[in-house]
Design a protein around this motif. Structure first.
Motif, mmCIF file in Angstrom:
data_model
loop_
_atom_site.group_PDB
_atom_site.id
_atom_site.type_symbol
_atom_site.label_atom_id
_atom_site.label_comp_id
_atom_site.label_asym_id
_atom_site.label_seq_id
_atom_site.Cartn_x
_atom_site.Cartn_y
_atom_site.Cartn_z
ATOM 1 N N ASP A 84 0.765 -1.328 0.063
ATOM 2 C CA ASP A 84 0.290 -0.073 0.383
ATOM 3 C C ASP A 84 1.172 1.017 0.011
ATOM 4 O O ASP A 84 0.601 2.161 -0.377
ATOM 5 C CB ASP A 84 -1.397 -0.083 1.091
ATOM 6 C CG ASP A 84 -1.979 -1.148 1.326
ATOM 7 O OD1 ASP A 84 -2.489 -1.421 0.299
ATOM 8 O OD2 ASP A 84 -2.623 -1.307 2.083
ATOM 9 N N TRP A 85 1.218 1.413 0.730
ATOM 10 C CA TRP A 85 2.574 2.156 0.770
ATOM 11 C C TRP A 85 3.833 2.927 -0.593
ATOM 12 O O TRP A 85 3.093 3.640 -0.760
ATOM 13 C CB TRP A 85 4.277 2.768 2.145
ATOM 14 C CG TRP A 85 4.955 2.728 1.624
ATOM 15 C CD1 TRP A 85 4.524 4.330 3.017
ATOM 16 C CD2 TRP A 85 6.364 2.980 1.138
ATOM 17 N NE1 TRP A 85 6.086 5.438 2.338
ATOM 18 C CE2 TRP A 85 6.684 4.864 1.435
ATOM 19 C CE3 TRP A 85 6.679 2.594 0.268
ATOM 20 C CZ2 TRP A 85 8.038 4.547 0.953
ATOM 21 C CZ3 TRP A 85 8.243 2.451 0.075
ATOM 22 C CH2 TRP A 85 9.019 3.285 -0.046
ATOM 23 N N ALA A 87 2.414 1.547 -3.621
ATOM 24 C CA ALA A 87 1.528 2.431 -4.591
ATOM 25 C C ALA A 87 1.835 3.877 -4.348
ATOM 26 O O ALA A 87 1.038 4.919 -5.246
ATOM 27 C CB ALA A 87 0.093 1.437 -4.219
ATOM 28 N N SER A 88 1.505 3.730 -3.388
ATOM 29 C CA SER A 88 1.069 5.936 -3.080
ATOM 30 C C SER A 88 1.854 6.396 -2.642
ATOM 31 O O SER A 88 1.647 7.778 -3.148
ATOM 32 C CB SER A 88 0.394 5.360 -1.952
ATOM 33 O OG SER A 88 0.659 5.192 -0.812
ATOM 34 N N HIS A 89 2.991 6.026 -2.459
ATOM 35 C CA HIS A 89 3.829 7.272 -2.004
ATOM 36 C C HIS A 89 5.768 7.251 -3.572
ATOM 37 O O HIS A 89 6.459 7.652 -3.186
ATOM 38 C CB HIS A 89 4.846 6.923 -1.179
ATOM 39 C CG HIS A 89 3.921 7.575 0.358
ATOM 40 N ND1 HIS A 89 3.161 6.042 0.862
ATOM 41 C CD2 HIS A 89 4.237 8.319 1.437
ATOM 42 C CE1 HIS A 89 2.379 6.405 1.890
ATOM 43 N NE2 HIS A 89 2.960 8.023 1.685
ATOM 44 N N LEU A 113 -4.946 5.096 -10.764
ATOM 45 C CA LEU A 113 -5.632 5.812 -9.789
ATOM 46 C C LEU A 113 -6.940 4.359 -10.300
ATOM 47 O O LEU A 113 -7.943 4.793 -9.185
ATOM 48 C CB LEU A 113 -5.913 6.918 -11.121
ATOM 49 C CG LEU A 113 -4.909 7.332 -11.025
ATOM 50 C CD1 LEU A 113 -5.901 8.911 -11.540
ATOM 51 C CD2 LEU A 113 -4.337 8.137 -9.831
ATOM 52 N N THR A 116 -8.189 3.308 -6.477
ATOM 53 C CA THR A 116 -8.077 5.045 -5.581
ATOM 54 C C THR A 116 -10.306 4.779 -5.130
ATOM 55 O O THR A 116 -10.599 4.520 -6.084
ATOM 56 C CB THR A 116 -7.707 6.102 -6.787
ATOM 57 O OG1 THR A 116 -8.299 6.708 -7.074
ATOM 58 C CG2 THR A 116 -6.548 6.074 -6.353
ATOM 59 N N ARG A 123 -10.922 11.382 -12.306
ATOM 60 C CA ARG A 123 -9.167 10.405 -13.201
ATOM 61 C C ARG A 123 -8.980 10.897 -14.111
ATOM 62 O O ARG A 123 -7.867 11.104 -14.421
ATOM 63 C CB ARG A 123 -9.838 8.833 -13.389
ATOM 64 C CG ARG A 123 -9.754 8.408 -11.522
ATOM 65 C CD ARG A 123 -9.855 6.455 -11.844
ATOM 66 N NE ARG A 123 -10.331 6.136 -12.538
ATOM 67 C CZ ARG A 123 -11.898 5.411 -12.411
ATOM 68 N NH1 ARG A 123 -12.527 6.171 -11.509
ATOM 69 N NH2 ARG A 123 -12.862 4.786 -13.465
ATOM 70 N N THR A 163 0.092 9.621 -9.013
ATOM 71 C CA THR A 163 -0.653 9.029 -7.630
ATOM 72 C C THR A 163 0.644 10.439 -7.067
ATOM 73 O O THR A 163 0.138 10.135 -5.718
ATOM 74 C CB THR A 163 -0.385 7.589 -7.181
ATOM 75 O OG1 THR A 163 1.334 8.127 -6.584
ATOM 76 C CG2 THR A 163 -0.941 7.104 -7.742
ATOM 77 N N ASP A 164 0.952 11.271 -8.010
ATOM 78 C CA ASP A 164 1.559 12.343 -6.947
ATOM 79 C C ASP A 164 2.735 12.202 -5.597
ATOM 80 O O ASP A 164 2.537 12.321 -4.448
ATOM 81 C CB ASP A 164 0.764 13.559 -6.264
ATOM 82 C CG ASP A 164 1.012 14.774 -5.614
ATOM 83 O OD1 ASP A 164 2.572 14.804 -6.338
ATOM 84 O OD2 ASP A 164 0.867 15.288 -4.980
ATOM 85 N N PRO A 165 3.149 11.181 -6.098
ATOM 86 C CA PRO A 165 4.471 9.999 -5.215
ATOM 87 C C PRO A 165 5.513 11.215 -4.079
ATOM 88 O O PRO A 165 5.616 12.057 -5.054
ATOM 89 C CB PRO A 165 4.622 8.879 -5.914
ATOM 90 C CG PRO A 165 4.509 10.201 -7.423
ATOM 91 C CD PRO A 165 4.019 9.902 -7.259
#
Length: 230
Positions: A84-85, A87-89, A113, A116, A123, A163-165
């Motif tokens: 999860d981390w 995928a989003s970071h 996305l 999400t 999206r 995802t704006d990591p």
């Protein structure tokens, strides 16, 4: 550019099993990367640079040591939480693009996305924005086979951004491109670093590509040789 560390690596070691042998890949790596930096990891084949990148991105785990990203020790996360981390970071850019051949450029960028809670309209708005950022607004309905290598890599950069990591990791992002296309991709990565403040860590064996970075980190035989700020 912020001087606060985004990535803090302390005494990290990594080895792999090869039959009955244990092969050391990284030995006692200690390194700090500031938020907003653009770092090139360089070294000969087998030096451990891609392994180090994979550890930072949470794709693999070290045998020992501490690895913090944004103050979080990712080595202590359970597998599901680590996924999860990641995928989003973390945004990923690969040498061979890793685009889905049956999806259009738009659909490839939208893919991260889909898990999400964003609405379809949200999206679409975000995908259109990042494709415009990489100058691919006119190719949104094209499939990877209809795009040049440089265009495919720009789609891959847009997908990494979607995802704006916190962090973007790039493994030989220009390795499959001609010099002109490579230059365009590197310029785009510099703009993302300078204008959006994205922290980028790039593995490369190409000195020309490394020149695009703000700092160089050299690895040899699994050991950190030196670092050079620009």
């Amino acid at each position: 550019m912020s001087t606060a560390p985004l990535v803090q690596i302390s005494h990290v070691a990594k080895s792999y099993r090869r039959g009955v042998q244990t092969v050391p890949v990284l030995t006692d790596i200690t390194l700090s990367i500031a938020e907003g930096d653009f770092v090139a990891l360089m070294g000969p084949s087998g030096s451990g640079k891609s392994t180090l990148l994979n550890l930072i991105a949470g794709i693999d785990r070290p045998d020992s040591g501490e690895l913090l990203v944004g103050g979080l020790d990712i080595t202590r996360l359970p597998e599901a939480a680590l996924a999860d981390w990641r995928a989003s970071h973390v945004g990923f850019i690969f040498q061979f693009y890793n685009l889905m051949p049956v999806l259009t450029a738009f659909e490839n960028v939208e893919l991260p996305l889909m898990l999400t809670r964003l609405s379809r309209a949200e999206r679409r708005e975000r995908v259109a924005m990042v494709l415009d950022m990489v100058n691919m607004s006119e190719r949104t309905s094209h499939y990877p086979s209809e795009l040049s290598g440089g265009q495919q890599q720009r789609v891959a950069i847009a997908r990494a951004l979607i995802t704006d990591p916190q962090l973007i990791v790039a493994d030989e992002p220009t390795g499959d491109l001609d010099r002109t296309s490579a230059g365009e991709v590197l310029t785009m990565m510099q703009r993302l670093n300078e204008r959006l403040g994205k922290t980028i860590i790039m593995v490369t064996h190409d000195a020309h590509a490394a020149n695009a970075a703000r700092a160089l980190v050299h690895l040899e035989k699994g050991e950190l040789i030196d670092g050079e700020a620009r």
